[in-house]
Write a protein that holds these residues in place. Structure first.
Motif, PDB file in Angstrom:
ATOM      1  N   GLU A  21       0.834  -1.205   0.000  1.00  0.00           N
ATOM      2  CA  GLU A  21       0.000   0.000   0.000  1.00  0.00           C
ATOM      3  C   GLU A  21       0.868   1.255   0.000  1.00  0.00           C
ATOM      4  OE1 GLU A  21      -2.420  -0.677   3.451  1.00  0.00           O
ATOM      5  OE2 GLU A  21      -3.761  -2.052   2.376  1.00  0.00           O
ATOM      6  N   CYS A  43       2.306   1.827  -3.412  1.00  0.00           N
ATOM      7  CA  CYS A  43       1.283   2.400  -4.304  1.00  0.00           C
ATOM      8  C   CYS A  43       1.149   3.903  -4.097  1.00  0.00           C
ATOM      9  CB  CYS A  43      -0.062   1.731  -4.080  1.00  0.00           C
ATOM     10  SG  CYS A  43      -0.236   0.185  -4.938  1.00  0.00           S
ATOM     11  N   ALA A  55      -1.549  -4.472  -5.179  1.00  0.00           N
ATOM     12  CA  ALA A  55      -2.253  -4.082  -3.954  1.00  0.00           C
ATOM     13  C   ALA A  55      -3.608  -4.773  -3.850  1.00  0.00           C
ATOM     14  CB  ALA A  55      -2.418  -2.566  -3.898  1.00  0.00           C
ATOM     15  N   GLY A  63      -4.380  -7.157  -0.921  1.00  0.00           N
ATOM     16  CA  GLY A  63      -5.512  -6.668  -0.136  1.00  0.00           C
ATOM     17  C   GLY A  63      -6.623  -7.691  -0.011  1.00  0.00           C
TER      18      GLY A  63
END
Length: 132
Positions: free
Chosen positions: A45, A48, A72, A76
């Protein structure tokens, strides 16, 4: 590219090199550290968010950002139980990491030829609180 952009580009590329590395290299890099899958998800994250800023300054392309977002999304999607597992163990047990590895390799192969592939892994982590 300013010095700060260069630093964060290098950090992102080295992290992606870790995600793209073969399983034995990843496990050797992690060693006996008790880093959890949650730590990996948070780092993805973070990568990103760095890439979003760097894309806005033309350091990365929108295609790079798209690939990082796919990484991600994949990490995730790991359930809460998987996130508490030790990252080194999860790398071999969860097929999600094969997808992440493939996406990270794809990202690295779209870079201009200003760096040889494979990229060096990040420097090994120092001892972390709670490590055995």
């Amino acid at each position: 590219m300013d010095l700060n952009d260069k630093h964060w580009r290098t950090w992102t590329l080295r992290f992606l090199a870790l995600l793209a590395a073969d399983l034995p290299e990843q496990q050797a890099w992690l060693g006996e550290r008790r880093l959890t899958v949650q730590t990996a998800v948070e780092e993805v994250e973070f990568a990103c968010s760095i890439a979003e800023g760097l894309t806005g300054r033309a350091v990365f392309t929108p295609g790079h950002l798209h690939t990082l977002r796919a990484v991600a999304r994949r990490t995730g999607a790991l359930d809460a139980t998987a996130r508490t597992a030790r990252w080194a163990d999860s790398l071999a047990a969860d097929p999600a990491w094969d997808d992440v590895r493939s996406l990270a390799r794809g990202f690295l192969h779209t870079l201009p030829d200003d760096r040889p592939l494979p990229l060096p892994l990040p420097r090994p982590l120092g001892p972390m609180p709670g490590d055995c």
